[in-house]
Design a protein around this motif. Structure first.
Motif, short mmCIF file in Angstrom:
data_model
loop_
_atom_site.label_atom_id
_atom_site.label_comp_id
_atom_site.label_asym_id
_atom_site.label_seq_id
_atom_site.Cartn_x
_atom_site.Cartn_y
_atom_site.Cartn_z
N THR A 269 -19.74 -14.34 -1.26
CA THR A 269 -19.09 -14.08 -0.12
C THR A 269 -18.97 -15.17 1.21
O THR A 269 -18.09 -15.40 1.43
CB THR A 269 -19.51 -12.71 0.47
OG1 THR A 269 -19.50 -11.70 -0.42
CG2 THR A 269 -18.60 -12.16 1.54
N SER B 91 -3.39 -3.64 -2.03
CA SER B 91 -4.05 -4.57 -1.04
C SER B 91 -4.25 -3.90 0.22
O SER B 91 -5.05 -3.93 1.11
CB SER B 91 -3.35 -5.91 -0.93
OG SER B 91 -2.04 -5.59 -0.92
N ARG C 223 -15.64 -16.92 1.89
CA ARG C 223 -15.07 -16.72 3.19
C ARG C 223 -14.93 -18.05 4.15
O ARG C 223 -13.85 -18.15 4.86
CB ARG C 223 -16.05 -15.97 4.27
CG ARG C 223 -15.89 -14.31 3.69
CD ARG C 223 -16.74 -13.49 4.56
NE ARG C 223 -16.52 -12.01 4.30
CZ ARG C 223 -17.01 -11.08 4.71
NH1 ARG C 223 -17.89 -11.20 5.77
NH2 ARG C 223 -16.77 -9.87 4.21
N ARG D 178 -12.46 -11.46 -3.55
CA ARG D 178 -11.45 -10.48 -3.19
C ARG D 178 -11.19 -10.72 -1.54
O ARG D 178 -12.00 -10.40 -0.89
CB ARG D 178 -11.89 -9.23 -3.54
CG ARG D 178 -12.21 -8.86 -5.11
CD ARG D 178 -13.12 -7.41 -5.08
NE ARG D 178 -13.79 -7.13 -6.27
CZ ARG D 178 -15.13 -7.38 -6.67
NH1 ARG D 178 -15.85 -7.71 -5.45
NH2 ARG D 178 -15.51 -7.11 -7.62
N HIS D 179 -9.81 -11.20 -1.47
CA HIS D 179 -9.43 -11.44 0.07
C HIS D 179 -7.99 -10.79 0.12
O HIS D 179 -7.39 -10.28 -0.58
CB HIS D 179 -9.57 -12.94 0.24
CG HIS D 179 -10.95 -13.36 -0.11
ND1 HIS D 179 -12.09 -13.14 0.61
CD2 HIS D 179 -11.49 -14.06 -0.91
CE1 HIS D 179 -13.30 -13.73 0.07
NE2 HIS D 179 -12.94 -14.18 -1.00
N ILE E 141 -11.51 -19.17 2.53
CA ILE E 141 -10.42 -18.65 2.70
C ILE E 141 -10.14 -18.62 4.60
O ILE E 141 -8.77 -18.81 4.99
CB ILE E 141 -10.72 -17.00 2.94
CG1 ILE E 141 -10.46 -16.67 1.23
CG2 ILE E 141 -9.56 -16.18 3.58
CD1 ILE E 141 -9.21 -16.99 0.65
N LYS E 142 -11.19 -19.13 5.19
CA LYS E 142 -10.91 -19.43 6.44
C LYS E 142 -10.15 -20.94 6.61
O LYS E 142 -9.51 -21.08 7.53
CB LYS E 142 -12.52 -19.75 7.19
CG LYS E 142 -12.29 -20.04 8.66
CD LYS E 142 -13.51 -20.18 9.19
CE LYS E 142 -13.26 -20.72 10.90
NZ LYS E 142 -14.85 -20.88 11.57
N GLY F 162 -10.70 -12.81 4.98
CA GLY F 162 -11.74 -12.83 4.14
C GLY F 162 -12.42 -11.70 3.72
O GLY F 162 -12.38 -10.61 4.58
N GLY F 163 -12.58 -11.46 2.50
CA GLY F 163 -13.36 -10.21 2.15
C GLY F 163 -14.67 -10.24 1.54
O GLY F 163 -15.34 -10.68 2.14
N MET G 108 -11.17 -3.33 5.36
CA MET G 108 -11.68 -4.56 6.01
C MET G 108 -11.20 -4.50 7.47
O MET G 108 -11.53 -5.57 8.34
CB MET G 108 -10.95 -5.71 5.16
CG MET G 108 -11.27 -6.07 3.97
SD MET G 108 -9.96 -7.08 2.94
CE MET G 108 -10.18 -8.65 3.75
N ARG H 170 -3.40 -8.91 -2.00
CA ARG H 170 -4.62 -9.24 -2.64
C ARG H 170 -4.58 -10.65 -2.96
O ARG H 170 -3.75 -11.37 -3.70
CB ARG H 170 -5.08 -8.34 -3.89
CG ARG H 170 -6.25 -9.00 -4.67
CD ARG H 170 -7.66 -9.17 -3.83
NE ARG H 170 -8.24 -7.80 -4.37
CZ ARG H 170 -8.92 -7.81 -5.34
NH1 ARG H 170 -9.19 -8.73 -6.26
NH2 ARG H 170 -9.58 -6.56 -5.57
N THR H 171 -5.73 -11.32 -2.18
CA THR H 171 -5.78 -12.78 -2.53
C THR H 171 -7.07 -13.08 -3.26
O THR H 171 -8.00 -13.09 -2.83
CB THR H 171 -5.75 -13.54 -1.19
OG1 THR H 171 -4.64 -12.98 -0.42
CG2 THR H 171 -5.64 -15.11 -1.28
#
Length: 399
Positions: free
Chosen positions: A122, A76, A126, A150-151, A129-130, A145-146, A83, A95-96
């Protein structure tokens, strides 16, 4: 001299009944790769040391010439660098993944249905994740956010004393025995399910028949990495072309160029031509080495998609390597090409293996007697074995 690495992530495999007892490399129609194999050094290389996890982080560090025993600090943090997430040496990153878990009542009884939530877009991811960061983030840990599923989570001022399981290692399994022992990490994952299961993004995905992104899964823990500059180390400049933050992070840490490529997705729908043309543009700007990374075979391996894994290899051959080879043959310079996977991702197990992988090195100024077709079996039959993975870059550069 120009140098190209074509990295077919996870392409190596074992024979499977769905392919009539062959591997995807044996089944695939790959005339460009095989034409090079007939005039190349072909052998096997061990990219993953036996004492390290067989991830793309460890394996690609090795292929790029960095000894993971020395440089590996976790997956990560490399993604965090890509990022542009600021890290302190005291931070631990994770890694999330946004994953799909089954609807069993108890979290421990749920099944890992999909480690990628159907390759969630994405934009959707995002937004989720936000929301997770708004509900669960604090001064101690933050979510970023990725790309797609993948975040990233950063836990400030935290020692890296974790042992976490990658979600792609437990596809279709009950998650109970693979859950983290750390109460904070476990509670974050459990709470994420409660807040995500009825989020508008997931309600919409449910109505569309798509897998919901109904939980986070934390893994790939690590600390801020420090890599020696690639050009200072090797005497040549480099560019890494990839859709995934992990590879971009390796490139950034090594001082390589990491151009953004529109349409690069990390799956079968990636724009193979655009990635290849980005590599050619790097050459035209004076870069010496281009590292073309294709994630699609690995993703298909994790999903158990035998036909798609074959297709991924064929697309690399026809829509990338052929274009790159046409350029190299007319650029006026000699060139060397390294083609290889980073690690196997067997369809049977749907996860990574630390077994050696086949490689070929073609030198336009010094063609060799090679093999008829580039496969695991043909590479092993030559008897050439590179035990120290990072040495493969020395071989390519003829150091």
């Amino acid at each position: 001299m120009k140098y190209v690495v074509v990295l077919a992530d996870g392409a190596a495999d074992t024979p499977v009944k769905e392919l009539n007892g062959q591997t995807p490399l044996e089944t695939a129609n790959k005339p460009t790769i095989d034409s090079l194999a007939r005039h190349s050094e072909v052998g096997m290389v061990k990219t993953v040391p036996s004492n390290l996890p067989p991830g793309s982080d460890v394996a690609n560090l090795a292929v790029f010439g960095y000894d993971p025993q020395k440089y590996y600090t976790g997956r990560s943090p490399l993604e965090a660098v890509s990022m542009n997430v600021p890290l302190e040496l005291t931070d631990t990153t994770f890694r999330t993944n946004l994953v799909t878990l089954s609807d069993a009542e108890n979290y421990e009884d749920k099944v890992m249905v999909d480690y990628s939530s159907d390759e969630i877009s994405t934009d959707e991811a995002r937004e989720l994740i936000k929301y997770v960061n708004e509900k669960l983030g604090c001064d101690e840990y933050e979510f970023f956010g990725g790309f797609s599923y993948r975040h990233l989570m950063v836990w400030h001022n935290k020692e890296n004393n974790f042992s976490l399981t990658p979600p792609h290692d437990i596809s279709d399994r009950v998650i109970g025995e693979y859950l983290p022992k750390d109460e904070t990490i476990l509670n974050l994952m459990k709470k994420s399910y409660d807040i995500l299961k009825d989020h508008p993004v997931n309600l919409k995905r449910r109505a569309e028949g798509k897998n919901e992104a109904n939980s986070i899964w934390l893994w790939g823990e690590g600390k801020k990495p420090v890599l020696q500059n690639f050009k200072e180390k090797n005497g040549v400049s480099a560019s890494i072309i990839s859709a995934v933050d992990l590879l971009k992070g390796i490139g950034i840490c090594a001082g390589a160029e990491t151009p953004e490529v529109k349409g690069a997705t990390g799956y079968l729908d990636t724009d193979f031509e655009a990635k290849t043309l980005a590599g050619i543009e790097s050459f035209k700007k004076g870069t010496d080495l281009v590292y073309l990374h294709f994630e699609a075979p690995d993703e298909c391996g994790h999903r158990g998609e035998s036909e798609n894994k074959v297709k991924a290899i064929e697309l690399i051959d026809s829509r990338s390597l052929k274009i790159m080879l046409d350029y190299l043959e007319n650029c006026g310079d000699n060139y060397r090409i390294l083609i290889m996977p980073d690690h196997p991702t067997p369809l049977e197990t749907k996860t990574h293996s630390n077994k050696p992988v086949p490689y070929l090195i073609f030198d336009s100024s010094d063609p060799k007697n090679g093999v008829e077709s580039f496969t695991e079996q043909s590479a092993e039959s030559t008897g050439i074995f590179v035990e120290h993975g990072p040495s493969i870059m020395d071989k390519l550069l003829n150091k």
